[in-house]
Enzyme design. Structure first.
Site, PDB file in Angstrom:
ATOM      1  N   TYR A 194      45.652  76.004   7.014  1.00 51.97           N
ATOM      2  CA  TYR A 194      46.597  76.478   7.873  1.00 51.97           C
ATOM      3  C   TYR A 194      48.081  76.407   7.209  1.00 51.97           C
ATOM      4  CZ  TYR A 194      49.170  76.744  12.506  1.00 51.97           C
ATOM      5  OH  TYR A 194      50.188  77.358  13.230  1.00 51.97           O
TER       6      TYR A 194
ATOM      7  N   ARG B 150      51.102  76.423   8.118  1.00 47.71           N
ATOM      8  CA  ARG B 150      52.402  75.709   8.925  1.00 47.71           C
ATOM      9  C   ARG B 150      52.059  74.244   9.088  1.00 47.71           C
ATOM     10  NH1 ARG B 150      52.010  80.455  12.561  1.00 47.71           N
ATOM     11  NH2 ARG B 150      53.538  81.854  12.052  1.00 47.71           N
TER      12      ARG B 150
ATOM     13  N   ASP C 140      46.178  78.044  17.496  1.00 44.84           N
ATOM     14  CA  ASP C 140      46.590  77.244  16.202  1.00 44.84           C
ATOM     15  C   ASP C 140      46.843  75.725  16.388  1.00 44.84           C
ATOM     16  OD1 ASP C 140      46.174  79.818  14.632  1.00 44.84           O
ATOM     17  OD2 ASP C 140      48.409  79.983  14.636  1.00 44.84           O
TER      18      ASP C 140
ATOM     19  N   ASP D 114      49.097  73.348  16.281  1.00 46.42           N
ATOM     20  CA  ASP D 114      50.460  72.904  16.097  1.00 46.42           C
ATOM     21  C   ASP D 114      50.891  73.031  17.664  1.00 46.42           C
ATOM     22  OD1 ASP D 114      51.031  75.602  16.592  1.00 46.42           O
ATOM     23  OD2 ASP D 114      51.778  75.911  14.762  1.00 46.42           O
TER      24      ASP D 114
ATOM     25  N   GLU E  97      53.057  74.747  19.028  1.00 46.32           N
ATOM     26  CA  GLU E  97      53.136  76.107  19.692  1.00 46.32           C
ATOM     27  C   GLU E  97      51.630  76.488  20.235  1.00 46.32           C
ATOM     28  OE1 GLU E  97      55.791  79.323  20.756  1.00 46.32           O
ATOM     29  OE2 GLU E  97      56.189  77.277  19.994  1.00 46.32           O
TER      30      GLU E  97
ATOM     31  N   HIS F 156      47.378  67.778  10.377  1.00 49.76           N
ATOM     32  CA  HIS F 156      46.544  68.698   9.547  1.00 49.76           C
ATOM     33  C   HIS F 156      47.121  68.750   7.791  1.00 49.76           C
ATOM     34  CE1 HIS F 156      48.951  71.437  11.591  1.00 49.76           C
ATOM     35  NE2 HIS F 156      49.246  72.024  10.451  1.00 49.76           N
TER      36      HIS F 156
ATOM     37  N   GLU G  39      44.173  83.246  19.216  1.00 52.05           N
ATOM     38  CA  GLU G  39      45.329  83.987  19.077  1.00 52.05           C
ATOM     39  C   GLU G  39      45.288  85.362  18.718  1.00 52.05           C
ATOM     40  OE1 GLU G  39      49.181  82.088  17.950  1.00 52.05           O
ATOM     41  OE2 GLU G  39      47.985  80.122  17.843  1.00 52.05           O
TER      42      GLU G  39
END
Length: 766
Positions: free
Chosen positions: A305, A307, A82, A84, A86, A351, A9
């Site tokens: 990570y 989030r 990432d 997740d 998104e 995670h 990203e």
């Protein structure tokens, strides 16, 4: 043999990963989303299958062209956004728009940006998880339907440029509801007693019971409330004549276990309380720690990570931290077995919890390579993780009860016998009280008796930490969205911050009132939380995203039609009140005009009666929103616990020609005016100022540097604090447009970066 292409990203992440993978790989960055729904139209086929019409973001056309060219030449493509929903959606969009057909394409997942994690992920690639993509897609379309269908109604009924959001509007309602609670609160008087007794040593103890009933000590009522000074004087007289006799002494050993390592919401709350970080600031700094820093010539991510709502920790990390504890603190601080924490009911467990990637990299060792914010947040994360695997804190607790007349006094003393985890995280040796070694039946001398008049206080307004906690407890949104939710309701001027706490504005009250009456399901906290559960079902594959949207839209569309016809028009017809027009006796209405909210005759234009809300008595109306609006503008409001930096006078909230402002109460002797800050550093080179929120002579908000006139930086657009992903500019800016579709843009004229605001908003955390 050709190279394989890895797409991540951010450019910072690409640079780090490229070092780990070597010459056989090319690493490029998509800089977030490359596709999204169009900005100038709904972009969703609601009459058929809710099919989204995605378009390439204008700012990403060159990025997409470069990625296509590289993908065409590559032997294989690895998608590494990432881990997740998104990130999964970004991978899918890249796969659809960039990767040629029949080209081998893989999805790789890693929870930390370290050489070991990256190389292991490349060895065990998978494919894009379409359940995660569908869950993100359902959320994106839900938010688009709500925003693009309701906002135009608000434009026609209240004012142009405002917006509604599926989650942001519920968060706003929570803040507004708290204002109504405060408004309806009636303070109650109660008295409390404290005795100082000679042990020795002397100690203080509080009256907890009178004639066998618990004595009130706060907002919560009890069977015994000392309601007035007369009752307090009678009790005082009885206590002064009484003997203070030890009635009970209880001693027991207690243990306190450490808390789990951080989840996203807990990190946001702790950083707010202990570091005074906003949620946005916390996530921005955590992102930098996750993406990596160069330490001793090697770039590596410092934390996992950021989030997540899982408290799970990998076996390797537990082994490393237990070895560190044993070596550094000794085996007394190391539990016999590793500690595993119970997951919350709605936790996604894809995670780990937030932890340092290398526990051996202590804050002291990391200090030379981090800026102040990075070091403070890293220290918080590191200490909490290490403490989570340490031995319990051990204490000896003594509860001492003393009888005097009909009163029972009680005090507690705690002595720490072994600090355990608190040697790292928390106060290791703080004792609550040193109590005398007395036995039951001992008579103690009364040194002093103090009676205190108290008044119950209304519930506190939300600050960032308490709002995040309330959102999490009520299942509103996900931790990754909290920063965006909080920023949005402030940027839309639905709420303002007063001494770090959120206060609803006139606009916030009006929007909430109209939306709650017209869209009761959408504005219901439990309904919003239920929707999160339905999105989780899509992720698990037990529900299709089309069926979720279909069920939602059937009801939503009915409310839309009713709102278009029945939602009060504050521009023209107004919101009815229970007050009569002073000129003609007709009913009055609340209207919203060019200069704000005012009271008007419903018989306009035949009757032109109008009155400012500040000229009304809140006791004259029983209409909750009118009472709230009157109280909001009625009087100057003292800013609690803040003194003027020039003269030590009290700062007060005032109303001026250009709206509210905070100034010194000693005016005109002191002309100090407090200016609100965005907490974003000035983007100009060699300037150490920060961007303040200012108002022009015509009352329009603009943003300028605190170092003015030394620094002449100024902008009509609000700085985001997020660096431009396409160039080296320190911050991007939010360009608001009257008809929605706000853009995040770069101020560098040579950089063409711009992004639809909603495309940048994270929508979920796993």
């Amino acid at each position: 043999m050709g190279k394989s292409l890895v797409i991540v990203e951010s450019p910072a992440k690409a640079k780090t990963i490229n070092k780990y993978l070597g010459k056989d790989f090319q690493v490029m960055a998509s800089m977030g989303h490359i596709r999204d729904l169009p900005t100038k139209r709904l972009g969703v086929e609601i009459d058929t299958t809710f099919h989204p019409n995605y378009v390439t973001l204008p700012s990403k056309k060159k990025v997409v062209a470069d990625l296509k060219s590289a993908a065409k030449k590559a032997d294989a493509v690895y998608l590494a956004s990432d881990p997740d929903r998104e990130g999964e959606a970004i991978c899918w969009h890249i796969q659809e728009a960039v990767v040629p057909e029949n080209k081998p394409v893989f999805r790789v997942l890693f929870n930390e940006i370290t050489k070991r994690a990256i190389q292991e992920a490349i060895k065990k690639p998978g494919s894009v998880n379409m359940n995660l993509v569908d869950a993100q897609q359902a959320r994106r379309i839900l938010d688009r339907l709500v925003g693009y269908k309701i906002s135009p109604i608000l434009w026609s009924k209240i004012k142009a440029g405002i917006s509604a959001g599926r989650v942001q509007s519920v968060a706003l309602r929570m803040i507004v509801d708290r204002e109504y609670e405060i408004l309806a609160f009636n303070s109650e008087e109660y008295w409390s007693f404290e005795a100082e007794l000679e042990g020795p040593p002397p100690f203080k103890t509080k009256l907890v019971k009178w004639k066998g009933d618990a004595v009130r000590s706060g907002v919560k009522p009890t069977k015994c409330t000392i309601e007035n000074e007369t009752q307090a004087a009678a009790i005082e007289k009885a206590l002064k004549q009484a003997s203070f006799v030890v009635s009970d002494v209880k001693r027991k050993a207690k243990k306190q276990n450490p808390v789990p390592p951080f989840t996203t919401s807990k990190l946001q709350q702790d950083a707010s309380r202990s570091l005074s970080f906003t949620v946005k600031r916390t996530m921005t700094v955590a992102q930098r720690l996750y993406e990596g820093k160069e330490i001793d010539g090697e770039t590596s991510g410092l934390i996992t990570y950021m989030r997540t709502d899982s408290t799970r920790v990998s076996d390797d990390a537990i082994r490393d931290v237990r070895q560190y504890i044993d070596t550094t603190y000794g085996d007394r601080y190391l539990p016999e077995k590793p500690r595993y924490f119970k997951q919350s009911k709605n936790a996604q467990d894809s995670h780990e919890a937030i932890r340092p990637t290398r526990v051996a990299l202590t804050p002291e060792l990391a200090s030379p390579f981090l800026d102040r914010d990075e070091l403070r947040l890293y220290t918080l994360i590191w200490k909490r993780f290490v403490a989570s695997q340490m031995a319990p804190k051990e204490m000896d607790e003594t509860v001492l009860q003393v009888q005097a007349s009909d009163g029972l006094f009680e005090t507690k003393g705690v002595v720490v016998t072994f600090p355990g985890f608190s040697a790292v995280f928390g106060e290791a040796t703080q004792d609550e009280a040193q109590l005398p070694d007395v036995k039951t039946g001992a008579v103690l001398d009364l040194l002093a008796l103090t009676k205190t008049q108290n008044f119950t206080k209304p519930p506190a307004r939300y600050n960032e930490a308490s709002l995040v906690k309330a959102l999490e407890e009520n299942g509103i949104g996900r931790p990754s969205t909290y920063a965006t939710i909080i920023a949005t309701i402030q940027n839309r001027t639905y709420v303002e911050k007063d001494q770090g706490r959120f206060v609803a504005t006139e606009l916030g009250f009006l929007v909430t009132d109209l939306l709650t009456n017209s869209f009761p399901d959408l504005m219901d906290i439990h309904y919003t939380a239920k929707m999160e559960g339905l999105l989780d079902e899509v992720e698990r594959g037990t529900r299709t995203w089309q069926s979720l949207l279909g069920d939602f839209y059937d009801t939503f569309n009915d409310f839309l039609k009713q709102a278009e016809d029945k939602m009060p028009d504050l521009k023209h017809l107004g919101l009815k009140t229970d007050l009569k027009c002073e000129s003609c006796g007709s009913a009055t209405v609340i209207k919203n005009g060019k200069y704000g909210t005012f009271l008007s005759c419903s018989n306009y234009p035949e009757c032109t009666y109008a009155k400012r809300l500040r000229d009304l008595d809140p006791a004259s109306t029983a209409v909750p929103i009118l009472k709230a609006l009157i109280n909001l503008v009625k009087t100057d409001q003292v800013v609690v616990d803040q003194k003027c930096p020039r003269c030590e006078g009290q700062l007060v909230r005032k109303k001026g020609r250009f709206g509210e402002f905070t100034a010194c109460s000693n005016y005109p002797d002191c002309t100090y005016i407090h200016q609100e800050t965005t907490e974003v550093p000035c983007p100009k080179d060699s300037c150490d100022g920060e961007i303040l929120i200012k108002k022009s002579k015509k009352g329009k908000v603009f943003y300028g540097c605190s170092a003015y006139p030394k620094c002449d930086f100024v902008s009509w657009d609000r700085p985001t604090g997020n660096p431009c992903p396409a160039c080296d500019e320190k911050t991007t800016f939010l360009k608001e447009r009257k008809r929605g579709g706000n853009l995040v843009v770069c101020a560098n004229k040579e950089c063409a970066y711009q992004e639809q605001e909603s495309a940048l908003e994270p929508t979920h955390v796993e």
